[in-house]
Design an enzyme around this catalytic site. Structure first.
Site, PDB file in Angstrom:
ATOM      1  N   CYS A  89      43.963  54.949 114.899  1.00  0.00           N
ATOM      2  CA  CYS A  89      45.431  55.589 115.414  1.00  0.00           C
ATOM      3  C   CYS A  89      45.248  55.568 116.653  1.00  0.00           C
ATOM      4  O   CYS A  89      45.914  54.820 118.065  1.00  0.00           O
ATOM      5  CB  CYS A  89      46.282  56.763 115.191  1.00  0.00           C
ATOM      6  SG  CYS A  89      44.774  58.463 115.434  1.00  0.00           S
ATOM      7  N   HIS A 164      47.027  62.618 115.825  1.00  0.00           N
ATOM      8  CA  HIS A 164      47.615  61.769 116.171  1.00  0.00           C
ATOM      9  C   HIS A 164      47.606  61.042 117.499  1.00  0.00           C
ATOM     10  O   HIS A 164      48.101  62.008 117.674  1.00  0.00           O
ATOM     11  CB  HIS A 164      48.724  61.929 115.126  1.00  0.00           C
ATOM     12  CG  HIS A 164      49.942  60.056 115.013  1.00  0.00           C
ATOM     13  ND1 HIS A 164      48.781  58.855 114.720  1.00  0.00           N
ATOM     14  CD2 HIS A 164      50.850  59.392 115.509  1.00  0.00           C
ATOM     15  CE1 HIS A 164      49.579  58.051 114.443  1.00  0.00           C
ATOM     16  NE2 HIS A 164      50.743  58.160 115.204  1.00  0.00           N
TER      17      HIS A 164
END
Length: 323
Positions: A89, A164
């Site tokens: 990510c 994230h």
């Protein structure tokens, strides 16, 4: 976002400006990344022009609704890729930003990759991006795999917090949130060109998002993707010296020294990240055992671990066994 499965060889990435700047350098992009500890106008002005904000947060799953009042834009005409493997990510957030910055110099490999994905849906684009071996190698360059494996030892599985990376940036007059785990980019509305421009709107969105977490929560990190100030500072120094403006030249030299010192620190820290310390740790433990200091050190460590476990239990978190 990190996870236990389906990493496909992608390693975890540290939320560090030196790591991201080195990644950009390997991608042939003349931008750098800096930590942001505040979103106030004075702080942001030090890094102008800012092309994007990379936001790291504790991922808790839950609603599929857009965050902070935005609206999905399934017809988004820019570059947007889904995250299809864990641990990718950070680089995916960077690509989702770079692919939407107009006239940005890039390496031939990155240019070809972005051009090749034109017309693809986000899922296919994500699969194409994360299957690029050269990109994975660039991503992993500062996150080497662990040299010690705990597989087969029968240790209990513990769940770790997942973090994230997403990106906020201006695009076609609006502020967009590009999150590889969302079905589409999220449009947070238009912004005014005057004043702070898109950053004013981005501040509102990010602060609203942070406000959804418990008071005092610190599971966030914010990075600014911005122009490298060194070329402009070097040019300004020459102009000030040519004009005989010694006061301005001295001020610019101080800023240059600070910037160069920062790059040296990044280079040193990145060299440490590349190093394998297994041999050093083994030699240190052997030396401590030989000198009789290993057992006392183990006793101190166990006491500290007891205190740590007790605090974790007080917070209602799962804790490992004391042994």
């Amino acid at each position: 976002m990190s996870g236990e499965d389906d990493s496909s060889g992608w390693q975890l990435t540290e939320s560090d400006p030196g790591v991201f700047t080195q990644l950009l350098k390997s991608l042939g992009v003349p931008l750098i990344v800096d930590d942001l500890y505040s979103l106030d106008p004075a702080t942001l002005s030090d890094f102008q022009p800012i092309h994007a904000l990379v936001f790291l947060f504790k991922w808790v799953g839950g609603s599929s609704e857009p965050s902070s009042g935005g609206q999905y834009d399934p017809e988004f005409p820019g570059f947007f890729a889904h995250q299809v493997v864990n641990n990718a990510c950070a680089t995916l957030a960077v690509l989702n930003a770079l692919g939407n910055i107009p006239d940005l110099p890039k390496s031939e490999q990155l240019t070809d990759l972005i051009n090749f994905t034109v017309g693809m849906d986000p899922q296919t684009r994500g699969m194409t991006v994360t299957s690029a071996d050269w990109l994975r190698e660039a991503h992993n360059a500062l996150s080497p795999p662990s040299a010690i494996s705990l597989d087969g030892l029968g240790l209990p599985k513990t769940s770790e917090d997942a973090y994230h990376f997403i990106v906020y940036l201006p695009f076609m007059g609006g502020v967009y949130e590009l999150d590889g785990l969302r079905p589409s980019p999220v449009q947070h509305g238009p912004y005014e060109e005057k004043g702070e421009g898109w950053l004013s709107k981005a501040r509102e969105v990010i602060e609203a998002r942070i406000g959804t977490y418990p008071p005092g929560a610190l599971e966030f990190s914010l990075l600014a993707l911005h122009e490298d100030p060194l070329p402009l500072l070097e040019k300004s120094l020459v102009e000030a010296q040519t004009a005989g403006n010694h006061a301005a030249a001295e001020e610019i030299m101080i800023r240059l020294a600070n910037e160069n010192a920062k790059r040296e620190q990044w280079a040193f820290e990145n060299s440490l990240r590349r190093h394998n310390y297994v041999g050093f740790v083994h030699a240190l433990l052997a030396a401590m055992a030989k000198s009789g200091t290993l057992e006392p050190a183990k006793g101190v460590a166990k006491e500290k671990m007891k205190v740590r476990i007790a605090k974790m239990k007080e917070r209602g978190e799962s804790a490992m066994d004391e042994d």
